[in-house]
Design a protein around this motif. Structure first.
Motif, PDB file in Angstrom:
ATOM      1  N   SER A  45       0.846  -1.179   0.000  1.00 44.87           N
ATOM      2  CA  SER A  45       0.000   0.000   0.000  1.00 44.87           C
ATOM      3  C   SER A  45       0.894   1.246   0.000  1.00 44.87           C
ATOM      4  N   THR A  46       0.436   2.332   0.556  1.00 41.51           N
ATOM      5  CA  THR A  46       1.180   3.585   0.440  1.00 41.51           C
ATOM      6  C   THR A  46       1.169   4.416   1.718  1.00 41.51           C
ATOM      7  N   CYS A  47       2.299   5.060   1.984  1.00 35.31           N
ATOM      8  CA  CYS A  47       2.388   6.021   3.084  1.00 35.31           C
ATOM      9  C   CYS A  47       1.706   7.339   2.730  1.00 35.31           C
TER      10      CYS A  47
ATOM     11  N   GLY B 108       6.900   4.024   1.266  1.00 36.20           N
ATOM     12  CA  GLY B 108       7.120   5.386   0.794  1.00 36.20           C
ATOM     13  C   GLY B 108       7.293   5.397  -0.718  1.00 36.20           C
ATOM     14  N   ASN B 109       7.905   6.440  -1.232  1.00 33.23           N
ATOM     15  CA  ASN B 109       8.178   6.534  -2.665  1.00 33.23           C
ATOM     16  C   ASN B 109       9.226   5.485  -3.029  1.00 33.23           C
ATOM     17  N   ALA B 110       8.791   4.398  -3.642  1.00 31.17           N
ATOM     18  CA  ALA B 110       9.690   3.298  -3.972  1.00 31.17           C
ATOM     19  C   ALA B 110      10.603   3.680  -5.135  1.00 31.17           C
TER      20      ALA B 110
ATOM     21  N   GLN C  74      -1.360  -7.448   9.950  1.00 30.64           N
ATOM     22  CA  GLN C  74      -0.951  -6.124  10.420  1.00 30.64           C
ATOM     23  C   GLN C  74      -0.668  -5.188   9.253  1.00 30.64           C
ATOM     24  N   HIS C  75      -0.650  -3.899   9.575  1.00 32.95           N
ATOM     25  CA  HIS C  75      -0.184  -2.875   8.652  1.00 32.95           C
ATOM     26  C   HIS C  75       1.182  -2.422   9.163  1.00 32.95           C
ATOM     27  N   ILE C  76       2.164  -2.374   8.283  1.00 31.86           N
ATOM     28  CA  ILE C  76       3.509  -1.955   8.667  1.00 31.86           C
ATOM     29  C   ILE C  76       3.951  -0.822   7.746  1.00 31.86           C
ATOM     30  N   ASP C  77       4.302   0.311   8.330  1.00 27.19           N
ATOM     31  CA  ASP C  77       4.818   1.430   7.542  1.00 27.19           C
ATOM     32  C   ASP C  77       6.299   1.181   7.283  1.00 27.19           C
ATOM     33  N   PHE C  78       6.696   1.203   6.012  1.00 30.75           N
ATOM     34  CA  PHE C  78       8.096   0.920   5.707  1.00 30.75           C
ATOM     35  C   PHE C  78       8.659   1.910   4.692  1.00 30.75           C
ATOM     36  N   ALA C  79       9.658   2.639   5.140  1.00 37.47           N
ATOM     37  CA  ALA C  79      10.408   3.564   4.296  1.00 37.47           C
ATOM     38  C   ALA C  79      11.620   3.997   5.097  1.00 37.47           C
ATOM     39  N   TYR C  80      12.576   4.635   4.445  1.00 40.57           N
ATOM     40  CA  TYR C  80      13.678   5.204   5.208  1.00 40.57           C
ATOM     41  C   TYR C  80      13.075   6.275   6.117  1.00 40.57           C
ATOM     42  N   PRO C  81      13.348   6.214   7.440  1.00 39.54           N
ATOM     43  CA  PRO C  81      12.633   7.065   8.408  1.00 39.54           C
ATOM     44  C   PRO C  81      13.121   8.510   8.462  1.00 39.54           C
TER      45      PRO C  81
ATOM     46  N   GLY D 103       7.509  17.186   2.512  1.00 37.33           N
ATOM     47  CA  GLY D 103       8.432  16.116   2.866  1.00 37.33           C
ATOM     48  C   GLY D 103       8.179  14.929   1.959  1.00 37.33           C
ATOM     49  N   ARG D 104       9.230  14.228   1.585  1.00 41.07           N
ATOM     50  CA  ARG D 104       9.086  13.059   0.730  1.00 41.07           C
ATOM     51  C   ARG D 104       9.834  11.890   1.371  1.00 41.07           C
TER      52      ARG D 104
END
Length: 222
Positions: free
Chosen positions: A61-63, A99-101, A155-162, A132-133
């Motif tokens: 999904s998407t942040c 995030g923006n893959a 679960q839902h997991i938010d994944f991107a460089y923090p 912010g990106r």
């Protein structure tokens, strides 16, 4: 099993396994307005659930749903709807809000691909001063997901460089990497995401600084 053939699907190839369905064939353009594209993904999701209900579903999904400026977009509303359907249909799933893959090739409308093309063609771009990106390499997505598969369930997991990069920060880094100047104007608009990353995400990226991660992305995927 991997559903899809784009840059994320390709990054997942070496982690493929028989008891998991990686659904990597969703709408990738956050600016999409063609409803047939959303309907295509929904139809594919239902057909996948009919065939592989006994397997664990991994959905991407998407942040962007945390970005107030995009809350009314068809793309975000579609992703929210898909997440709800998955929670109703599947007994075993994980949803990764990414995030923006960034990866080699892929949709030309993704952030990094768009900026690279604009710089190389001297196309004028508008940068939002206050925005912010959130970026993440498809290689990191694939590695993290493969490690998290059996640790989590439903679960839902938010994944991107923090870290939230300013658009100018990304463009300046790309200018340095490509050795070309960008043609841009800065306007006083935009906002940061309202989100916090879990400790497990921060730990995954703990050994690399924001500037180093940006360089890593450019060297790996441009």
């Amino acid at each position: 099993m991997i559903i899809g053939n784009g840059m994320l699907a390709n990054a997942l190839r070496k982690y493929d396994r028989d008891d998991v369905v990686f659904f990597a064939s969703g709408v990738s353009n956050s600016q999409e307005t063609n409803r047939s594209e959303f309907e295509r993904e929904l139809s594919l999701l239902y057909s996948t659930s009919d065939q592989y209900k006994d397997k664990k579903l991994i959905y991407f999904s998407t942040c962007s749903m945390y970005d107030n400026s995009k809350s009314d977009s068809l793309y975000v509303q579609h992703k929210i709807n898909i997440e709800h359907i998955i929670s109703e249909v599947y007994k075993d799933f994980l949803i990764f809000r990414i995030g923006n893959a960034v990866g080699k090739g892929g949709n030309p409308n993704t952030l990094i691909n768009f900026l690279k093309s604009a710089i190389e063609t001297n196309k004028k771009i508008t940068l939002h001063k206050n925005a912010g990106r959130i970026l993440v390499s498809v290689d990191d997505i694939a590695e993290f997901v493969s490690n998290a598969l059996m640790q989590f369930k439903n679960q839902h997991i938010d994944f991107a460089y923090p870290y939230q990069y300013k658009p100018l920060e990304i463009v300046s880094g790309m200018e340095n990497y490509l050795g070309r100047k960008a043609n841009y104007e800065i306007i006083d608009e935009g906002a940061l995401y309202e989100m916090e990353f879990d400790r497990i995400i921060k730990d995954y990226f703990r050994d690399i600084s924001p500037s180093e991660y940006l360089d890593k992305i450019f060297k790996s995927h441009l």
